[in-house]
Motif scaffolding. Sequence first.
Motif: not given
Length: 269
Positions: A44, A49, A53, A67-69, A95, A114
Amino acid sequence: MKKLIFGSQLKTAALVSSLALIMTGCATKPTYQLPSQSAPTIITNSQGVPNYHLVKRGDTVSQIAARYRLNYRQIGALNGLDSQYTIYTGQYLKLWQADQVTQVAPARNPNYNTATTPPRQQQPYTAPNTPPPATNQTPAYSVTANATSGYEYPTRNQVIRNFDASAGTMGMWFTGQQGDPVLASQSGTVLYSGDGLPEYGNLIMIRHSDNYITAYAHNSQLLVREGDQVQRGQRIASMGSSGQTDQVALEFQVRLNGNPIDPRAVLGR
């Protein structure tokens, strides 16, 4: 005659199958493996993040991005997705690239936390060309004035539920009485008119220009057929409670390149 009927049935089945993919977003596939490994090492960044995923049933790229902007187009580019942003259950979506951050913290397990406070020396992660997230965390998408001009509400009835991808609500819901008119939001061609998708009951889907599709679900009566040309404001159905709903209501969805977007983006607030 039997061959003609059989051919028509195959065509209908294929259409329903294609529409199911459009309406659910996540394609069905038994397993998906990375070329060189069964599961990547999950790390992460300073904003919590993960670099990958794991796609679950019902996920869409726009939901994951929200969800993760992140920007869903960036996710598509990183993973070489097709123009429909097709993903599969069990697939690991990248991601961000490892070289996009100065330092990352290994996650203890795939169910990363997170909320964990990041190390002080980590640098903030900024996704390139990613617009600031909306306060309601709805998916990022690009809308042009030409593509969205002229869309109207499909009913004058009260809105009882708004688009919320994080909660699995992929459209707007309107209350109503049995038989209330359902109107075409914009001119276009009827892509589908039937009850082949049980979740949505009696469903109408209309294709518009610039890869937009509007969907009208849970009707009691369908007034147009596949291939019909309809005009903005034309009555296309009567409101009902068919499909998976326990009340008379209209579920209205807008899809751009197969991905659900907030209908208010084209309707105005």
